[in-house]
Write an enzyme that holds these catalytic residues in place. Structure first.
Site, short mmCIF file in Angstrom:
data_model
loop_
_atom_site.label_atom_id
_atom_site.label_comp_id
_atom_site.label_asym_id
_atom_site.label_seq_id
_atom_site.Cartn_x
_atom_site.Cartn_y
_atom_site.Cartn_z
N LYS A 30 14.40 -3.15 7.77
CA LYS A 30 14.42 -3.64 6.38
C LYS A 30 15.81 -3.49 5.75
O LYS A 30 16.20 -4.29 4.90
CB LYS A 30 13.33 -2.95 5.56
CG LYS A 30 11.91 -3.37 5.98
CD LYS A 30 11.70 -4.89 5.80
CE LYS A 30 10.30 -5.34 6.15
NZ LYS A 30 10.06 -6.78 5.88
N TYR A 85 11.56 1.13 11.32
CA TYR A 85 11.08 0.17 10.30
C TYR A 85 12.11 0.09 9.16
O TYR A 85 12.48 -1.00 8.74
CB TYR A 85 9.70 0.58 9.76
CG TYR A 85 9.20 -0.36 8.68
CD1 TYR A 85 8.88 -1.69 8.99
CD2 TYR A 85 9.10 0.05 7.36
CE1 TYR A 85 8.46 -2.57 8.00
CE2 TYR A 85 8.67 -0.83 6.36
CZ TYR A 85 8.35 -2.13 6.69
OH TYR A 85 7.93 -3.01 5.70
P1 NDP Z 1 0.02 -7.94 6.35
O1 NDP Z 1 -0.17 -7.15 7.60
O2 NDP Z 1 -1.15 -8.11 5.46
O3 NDP Z 1 0.62 -9.36 6.69
C1 NDP Z 1 1.63 -9.52 7.66
C2 NDP Z 1 1.78 -11.01 7.96
O4 NDP Z 1 2.88 -11.18 8.85
C3 NDP Z 1 0.55 -11.58 8.62
O5 NDP Z 1 0.29 -12.85 8.06
C4 NDP Z 1 0.95 -11.71 10.08
O6 NDP Z 1 0.33 -12.87 10.63
C5 NDP Z 1 2.46 -11.95 9.95
N1 NDP Z 1 3.18 -11.53 11.14
C6 NDP Z 1 3.43 -10.25 11.55
N2 NDP Z 1 4.10 -10.26 12.72
C7 NDP Z 1 4.26 -11.57 13.06
C8 NDP Z 1 4.85 -12.24 14.16
N3 NDP Z 1 5.44 -11.56 15.16
N4 NDP Z 1 4.83 -13.59 14.19
C9 NDP Z 1 4.25 -14.29 13.20
N5 NDP Z 1 3.68 -13.72 12.12
C10 NDP Z 1 3.67 -12.38 12.06
O7 NDP Z 1 1.20 -7.20 5.57
P2 NDP Z 1 2.01 -7.57 4.22
O8 NDP Z 1 1.50 -8.79 3.58
O9 NDP Z 1 2.06 -6.32 3.44
O10 NDP Z 1 3.45 -7.80 4.84
C11 NDP Z 1 4.25 -8.93 4.56
C12 NDP Z 1 5.71 -8.50 4.48
O11 NDP Z 1 5.88 -7.60 3.39
C13 NDP Z 1 6.23 -7.78 5.73
O12 NDP Z 1 7.53 -8.23 6.02
C14 NDP Z 1 6.27 -6.31 5.28
O13 NDP Z 1 7.22 -5.57 5.99
C15 NDP Z 1 6.62 -6.49 3.82
N6 NDP Z 1 6.34 -5.35 2.94
C16 NDP Z 1 5.05 -4.87 2.82
C17 NDP Z 1 4.79 -3.82 1.97
C18 NDP Z 1 3.44 -3.20 1.82
O14 NDP Z 1 3.36 -2.07 1.27
N7 NDP Z 1 2.37 -3.85 2.22
C19 NDP Z 1 5.88 -3.23 1.16
C20 NDP Z 1 7.17 -3.80 1.39
C21 NDP Z 1 7.37 -4.84 2.23
P3 NDP Z 1 -0.36 -12.98 12.07
O15 NDP Z 1 -0.79 -11.59 12.47
O16 NDP Z 1 -1.50 -13.93 11.87
O17 NDP Z 1 0.71 -13.54 12.92
C1 8X3 Z 2 6.27 -1.10 3.24
C2 8X3 Z 2 6.34 0.02 2.29
O1 8X3 Z 2 6.77 2.54 2.10
O2 8X3 Z 2 5.32 1.80 3.87
O3 8X3 Z 2 7.51 -1.68 3.48
O4 8X3 Z 2 7.67 1.43 4.03
S1 8X3 Z 2 6.54 1.52 3.12
#
Ligand code: NDP
Ligand code: 8X3
Length: 250
Positions: free
Chosen positions: A154, A150
Protein backbone atom coordinates in the site's frame (compact mmCIF):
# COMPACT_ATOMS: atom_id res chain seq x y z
CA UNK A 1 -22.63 9.46 -20.25
CA UNK A 2 -19.35 8.47 -18.63
CA UNK A 3 -17.98 4.93 -18.34
CA UNK A 4 -16.11 3.61 -15.31
CA UNK A 5 -14.03 0.45 -15.06
CA UNK A 6 -14.00 -0.89 -11.50
CA UNK A 7 -11.70 -3.71 -10.41
CA UNK A 8 -12.75 -5.79 -7.42
CA UNK A 9 -16.43 -5.16 -8.16
CA UNK A 10 -17.57 -8.52 -6.75
CA UNK A 11 -17.40 -7.46 -3.12
CA UNK A 12 -16.93 -4.69 -0.58
CA UNK A 13 -15.78 -1.24 -1.71
CA UNK A 14 -15.78 -2.06 -5.44
CA UNK A 15 -19.30 -3.50 -5.43
CA UNK A 16 -20.73 -0.58 -3.43
CA UNK A 17 -19.00 1.87 -5.78
CA UNK A 18 -20.54 0.15 -8.79
CA UNK A 19 -24.01 0.42 -7.25
CA UNK A 20 -23.49 4.09 -6.36
CA UNK A 21 -22.11 4.94 -9.83
CA UNK A 22 -25.16 3.32 -11.44
CA UNK A 23 -27.36 5.73 -9.48
CA UNK A 24 -25.33 8.58 -11.01
CA UNK A 25 -25.82 7.34 -14.58
CA UNK A 26 -22.26 6.10 -15.04
CA UNK A 27 -21.95 3.09 -17.36
CA UNK A 28 -19.91 0.28 -15.89
CA UNK A 29 -17.23 -2.25 -16.72
CA UNK A 30 -17.27 -4.60 -13.74
CA UNK A 31 -14.15 -6.70 -13.06
CA UNK A 32 -13.39 -9.52 -10.66
CA UNK A 33 -12.59 -13.23 -10.65
CA UNK A 34 -15.95 -14.51 -9.37
CA UNK A 35 -18.13 -14.65 -12.46
CA UNK A 36 -21.35 -15.58 -10.61
CA UNK A 37 -21.11 -12.41 -8.55
CA UNK A 38 -20.35 -10.29 -11.61
CA UNK A 39 -23.41 -11.75 -13.35
CA UNK A 40 -25.67 -11.05 -10.35
CA UNK A 41 -24.45 -7.44 -10.18
CA UNK A 42 -24.78 -6.97 -13.92
CA UNK A 43 -28.40 -8.19 -13.75
CA UNK A 44 -29.14 -5.76 -10.95
CA UNK A 45 -27.43 -2.69 -12.38
CA UNK A 46 -28.25 -3.06 -16.06
CA UNK A 47 -31.77 -1.88 -15.22
CA UNK A 48 -30.22 1.56 -14.72
CA UNK A 49 -27.06 1.78 -16.89
CA UNK A 50 -25.08 -0.17 -19.50
CA UNK A 51 -22.97 -2.84 -17.86
CA UNK A 52 -20.20 -5.06 -19.23
CA UNK A 53 -18.41 -7.78 -17.24
CA UNK A 54 -14.75 -8.77 -17.45
CA UNK A 55 -13.66 -11.75 -15.39
CA UNK A 56 -9.90 -11.85 -14.88
CA UNK A 57 -7.25 -12.07 -12.21
CA UNK A 58 -5.47 -8.69 -12.07
CA UNK A 59 -2.16 -10.47 -11.53
CA UNK A 60 -2.49 -12.35 -14.84
CA UNK A 61 -0.74 -9.92 -17.17
CA UNK A 62 -1.89 -11.49 -20.45
CA UNK A 63 -5.50 -11.80 -19.29
CA UNK A 64 -5.60 -8.19 -18.08
CA UNK A 65 -4.52 -6.86 -21.48
CA UNK A 66 -6.57 -9.28 -23.60
CA UNK A 67 -9.71 -8.60 -21.51
CA UNK A 68 -9.44 -4.81 -21.56
CA UNK A 69 -8.40 -4.74 -25.23
CA UNK A 70 -11.48 -6.82 -26.09
CA UNK A 71 -13.97 -4.30 -24.72
CA UNK A 72 -16.77 -3.58 -27.20
CA UNK A 73 -16.79 -0.07 -28.74
CA UNK A 74 -19.60 1.04 -26.44
CA UNK A 75 -17.29 0.50 -23.44
CA UNK A 76 -14.00 1.19 -25.22
CA UNK A 77 -13.45 4.69 -23.83
CA UNK A 78 -12.96 4.46 -20.10
CA UNK A 79 -13.42 7.84 -18.41
CA UNK A 80 -12.91 6.64 -14.85
CA UNK A 81 -10.74 3.82 -13.51
CA UNK A 82 -11.28 2.68 -9.93
CA UNK A 83 -8.18 0.58 -9.29
CA UNK A 84 -9.53 -1.19 -6.23
CA UNK A 85 -8.88 -4.96 -6.50
CA UNK A 86 -6.63 -6.20 -3.75
CA UNK A 87 -6.47 -7.91 -0.40
CA UNK A 88 -4.25 -8.74 2.53
CA UNK A 89 -3.21 -12.38 2.88
CA UNK A 90 -2.15 -13.32 6.39
CA UNK A 91 -0.99 -11.25 9.36
CA UNK A 92 2.41 -12.52 10.41
CA UNK A 93 5.82 -11.27 11.44
CA UNK A 94 8.31 -11.07 8.61
CA UNK A 95 10.15 -14.13 9.97
CA UNK A 96 6.95 -16.22 10.02
CA UNK A 97 5.44 -14.81 6.83
CA UNK A 98 4.31 -17.16 4.07
CA UNK A 99 6.07 -16.43 0.79
CA UNK A 100 2.94 -17.38 -1.17
CA UNK A 101 1.04 -14.71 0.78
CA UNK A 102 3.71 -12.15 -0.05
CA UNK A 103 3.52 -13.07 -3.74
CA UNK A 104 -0.28 -12.85 -3.76
CA UNK A 105 -0.27 -9.38 -2.18
CA UNK A 106 2.51 -7.96 -4.35
CA UNK A 107 1.02 -9.52 -7.50
CA UNK A 108 -2.51 -8.19 -6.97
CA UNK A 109 -2.10 -4.97 -4.97
CA UNK A 110 0.92 -3.60 -6.86
CA UNK A 111 1.51 -5.41 -10.15
CA UNK A 112 -2.21 -5.91 -10.85
CA UNK A 113 -2.94 -2.24 -10.22
CA UNK A 114 -0.15 -1.33 -12.65
CA UNK A 115 -1.26 -3.78 -15.35
CA UNK A 116 -4.84 -2.50 -15.29
CA UNK A 117 -3.71 1.14 -15.45
CA UNK A 118 -1.32 0.36 -18.32
CA UNK A 119 -4.12 -1.38 -20.25
CA UNK A 120 -6.59 1.47 -19.78
CA UNK A 121 -4.17 4.35 -20.40
CA UNK A 122 -3.80 4.28 -24.22
CA UNK A 123 -7.47 5.24 -24.69
CA UNK A 124 -7.32 7.89 -21.96
CA UNK A 125 -4.22 9.36 -23.61
CA UNK A 126 -5.98 9.32 -26.98
CA UNK A 127 -8.93 11.15 -25.39
CA UNK A 128 -6.57 13.48 -23.47
CA UNK A 129 -8.80 13.03 -20.43
CA UNK A 130 -9.51 10.50 -17.73
CA UNK A 131 -9.66 10.02 -14.00
CA UNK A 132 -7.83 7.28 -12.10
CA UNK A 133 -8.46 6.58 -8.45
CA UNK A 134 -6.18 4.04 -6.78
CA UNK A 135 -7.44 2.50 -3.56
CA UNK A 136 -4.60 2.63 -1.06
CA UNK A 137 -5.00 2.27 2.70
CA UNK A 138 -3.93 3.74 6.00
CA UNK A 139 -1.49 0.82 5.69
CA UNK A 140 0.09 2.88 2.91
CA UNK A 141 0.64 5.83 5.23
CA UNK A 142 2.01 4.01 8.28
CA UNK A 143 3.27 0.54 9.22
CA UNK A 144 1.81 -1.67 11.94
CA UNK A 145 3.07 -4.85 13.61
CA UNK A 146 2.78 -7.88 11.29
CA UNK A 147 1.57 -5.61 8.48
CA UNK A 148 5.01 -5.63 6.81
CA UNK A 149 4.31 -6.79 3.23
CA UNK A 150 0.68 -5.61 3.03
CA UNK A 151 1.84 -2.19 4.28
CA UNK A 152 4.64 -2.34 1.71
CA UNK A 153 2.18 -2.90 -1.12
CA UNK A 154 0.00 0.00 0.00
CA UNK A 155 3.01 2.31 0.41
CA UNK A 156 3.81 1.33 -3.17
CA UNK A 157 0.27 2.31 -4.23
CA UNK A 158 0.81 5.71 -2.58
CA UNK A 159 4.12 6.25 -4.40
CA UNK A 160 2.83 4.93 -7.73
CA UNK A 161 -0.19 7.23 -7.49
CA UNK A 162 2.09 10.25 -7.09
CA UNK A 163 4.26 9.08 -9.99
CA UNK A 164 1.24 8.52 -12.23
CA UNK A 165 -0.08 11.99 -11.43
CA UNK A 166 3.24 13.55 -12.45
CA UNK A 167 3.60 11.53 -15.67
CA UNK A 168 0.00 11.84 -16.84
CA UNK A 169 -0.56 15.54 -16.20
CA UNK A 170 0.56 16.39 -19.73
CA UNK A 171 -2.31 14.25 -21.04
CA UNK A 172 -5.00 15.89 -18.93
CA UNK A 173 -5.51 12.72 -16.87
CA UNK A 174 -6.37 13.20 -13.20
CA UNK A 175 -4.87 10.73 -10.71
CA UNK A 176 -5.64 10.43 -7.02
CA UNK A 177 -5.81 7.92 -4.20
CA UNK A 178 -8.22 7.18 -1.41
CA UNK A 179 -6.79 5.57 1.73
CA UNK A 180 -9.43 4.03 3.99
CA UNK A 181 -9.00 2.89 7.56
CA UNK A 182 -11.10 -0.03 8.82
CA UNK A 183 -13.97 -0.85 6.46
CA UNK A 184 -16.13 -3.89 7.19
CA UNK A 185 -16.03 -5.97 4.01
CA UNK A 186 -14.73 -9.45 3.17
CA UNK A 187 -11.20 -8.04 3.60
CA UNK A 188 -10.53 -9.68 7.00
CA UNK A 189 -12.22 -12.95 5.95
CA UNK A 190 -9.67 -13.12 3.15
CA UNK A 191 -6.77 -11.98 5.36
CA UNK A 192 -7.59 -14.67 7.96
CA UNK A 193 -8.26 -17.30 5.27
CA UNK A 194 -11.85 -18.06 6.19
CA UNK A 195 -11.53 -17.73 9.99
CA UNK A 196 -14.74 -15.69 10.08
CA UNK A 197 -14.84 -15.34 13.88
CA UNK A 198 -11.39 -13.72 13.85
CA UNK A 199 -12.48 -11.53 10.94
CA UNK A 200 -15.70 -10.42 12.71
CA UNK A 201 -13.74 -9.56 15.87
CA UNK A 202 -11.75 -6.91 13.96
CA UNK A 203 -14.89 -4.77 13.66
CA UNK A 204 -16.44 -5.43 17.10
CA UNK A 205 -16.89 -2.71 19.74
CA UNK A 206 -16.91 0.31 17.44
CA UNK A 207 -18.59 1.60 14.28
CA UNK A 208 -16.31 0.71 11.36
CA UNK A 209 -16.66 2.33 7.97
CA UNK A 210 -19.02 0.58 5.59
CA UNK A 211 -18.25 0.04 1.91
CA UNK A 212 -21.14 2.41 1.18
CA UNK A 213 -19.35 5.17 3.11
CA UNK A 214 -16.33 4.78 0.81
CA UNK A 215 -18.47 4.48 -2.32
CA UNK A 216 -20.23 7.70 -1.40
CA UNK A 217 -16.89 9.54 -1.10
CA UNK A 218 -15.54 8.06 -4.35
CA UNK A 219 -18.71 9.22 -6.09
CA UNK A 220 -18.21 12.73 -4.68
CA UNK A 221 -14.62 12.71 -5.95
CA UNK A 222 -15.51 11.63 -9.51
CA UNK A 223 -18.44 14.04 -9.83
CA UNK A 224 -16.40 17.22 -9.13
CA UNK A 225 -15.85 19.59 -12.04
CA UNK A 226 -12.91 18.59 -14.25
CA UNK A 227 -10.58 21.34 -12.95
CA UNK A 228 -10.74 19.84 -9.41
CA UNK A 229 -8.58 16.84 -8.54
CA UNK A 230 -9.02 15.48 -5.02
CA UNK A 231 -5.57 13.95 -5.03
CA UNK A 232 -5.18 12.25 -1.66
CA UNK A 233 -7.77 11.32 0.93
CA UNK A 234 -7.40 9.44 4.23
CA UNK A 235 -10.78 8.31 5.57
CA UNK A 236 -11.09 6.81 9.05
CA UNK A 237 -13.95 5.64 11.22
CA UNK A 238 -14.38 8.27 13.96
CA UNK A 239 -13.31 5.65 16.52
CA UNK A 240 -9.96 5.09 14.80
CA UNK A 241 -6.97 7.40 15.40
CA UNK A 242 -4.41 5.39 13.42
CA UNK A 243 -3.79 1.79 12.35
CA UNK A 244 -3.50 0.52 15.92
CA UNK A 245 -5.46 2.94 18.13
CA UNK A 246 -9.16 2.17 18.00
CA UNK A 247 -11.56 3.29 20.73
CA UNK A 248 -13.55 0.14 21.46
CA UNK A 249 -16.44 0.06 23.89
CA UNK A 250 -15.96 -3.25 25.69
P1 NDP B 1 -13.08 -7.40 -0.32
O1 NDP B 1 -12.34 -8.63 0.04
O2 NDP B 1 -14.50 -7.30 0.10
O3 NDP B 1 -13.00 -7.14 -1.87
C1 NDP B 1 -11.80 -7.35 -2.59
C2 NDP B 1 -12.12 -7.30 -4.08
O4 NDP B 1 -10.89 -7.38 -4.80
C3 NDP B 1 -13.00 -8.44 -4.51
O5 NDP B 1 -13.96 -7.95 -5.42
C4 NDP B 1 -12.04 -9.39 -5.21
O6 NDP B 1 -12.72 -10.02 -6.29
C5 NDP B 1 -11.00 -8.41 -5.76
N1 NDP B 1 -9.70 -9.05 -5.94
C6 NDP B 1 -8.81 -9.42 -4.98
N2 NDP B 1 -7.74 -10.00 -5.54
C7 NDP B 1 -7.96 -10.00 -6.88
C8 NDP B 1 -7.22 -10.48 -8.00
N3 NDP B 1 -6.02 -11.07 -7.85
N4 NDP B 1 -7.75 -10.33 -9.23
C9 NDP B 1 -8.95 -9.74 -9.40
N5 NDP B 1 -9.69 -9.25 -8.39
C10 NDP B 1 -9.21 -9.40 -7.14
O7 NDP B 1 -12.23 -6.20 0.32
P2 NDP B 1 -12.37 -4.60 0.22
O8 NDP B 1 -13.55 -4.19 -0.55
O9 NDP B 1 -12.22 -4.10 1.60
O10 NDP B 1 -11.03 -4.26 -0.55
C11 NDP B 1 -10.96 -3.43 -1.70
C12 NDP B 1 -9.68 -2.61 -1.64
O11 NDP B 1 -9.72 -1.75 -0.50
C13 NDP B 1 -8.40 -3.45 -1.51
O12 NDP B 1 -7.41 -2.89 -2.35
C14 NDP B 1 -8.01 -3.27 -0.04
O13 NDP B 1 -6.64 -3.42 0.16
C15 NDP B 1 -8.49 -1.85 0.19
N6 NDP B 1 -8.69 -1.45 1.58
C16 NDP B 1 -9.58 -2.13 2.38
C17 NDP B 1 -9.78 -1.73 3.68
C18 NDP B 1 -10.68 -2.45 4.63
O14 NDP B 1 -10.58 -2.21 5.86
N7 NDP B 1 -11.60 -3.29 4.17
C19 NDP B 1 -9.08 -0.55 4.21
C20 NDP B 1 -8.17 0.06 3.30
C21 NDP B 1 -8.01 -0.36 2.03
P3 NDP B 1 -12.62 -11.57 -6.69
O15 NDP B 1 -12.24 -12.33 -5.45
O16 NDP B 1 -13.99 -11.91 -7.21
O17 NDP B 1 -11.59 -11.59 -7.75
C1 8X3 C 1 -6.96 -2.33 5.37
C2 8X3 C 1 -6.92 -1.67 6.69
O1 8X3 C 1 -5.70 -1.63 8.94
O2 8X3 C 1 -6.29 -3.79 8.05
O3 8X3 C 1 -6.09 -1.76 4.47
O4 8X3 C 1 -4.50 -2.55 7.07
S1 8X3 C 1 -5.79 -2.45 7.73
Amino acid sequence: MKTALITGATSGIGKSTAIEFSKHNINLVLCGRRLDRLEALQNELSKRVKVHMLSFDVSDKEKVFSSINSLPDLFGSIDILINNAGNAHGLDTIQDGDIDDWDAMIDSNVKGLLYVAKAVLPKMIEQQSGHIINIGSTAGKEVYQKGNVYCGTKHAVDAITKGMRIDLIEHGIKVGALHPGLVETEFSNVRFKGDDKRADDVYKGFDPLTPNDIADIITFVVTRPYHINIADLVVLPSAQANSTLIKKSF
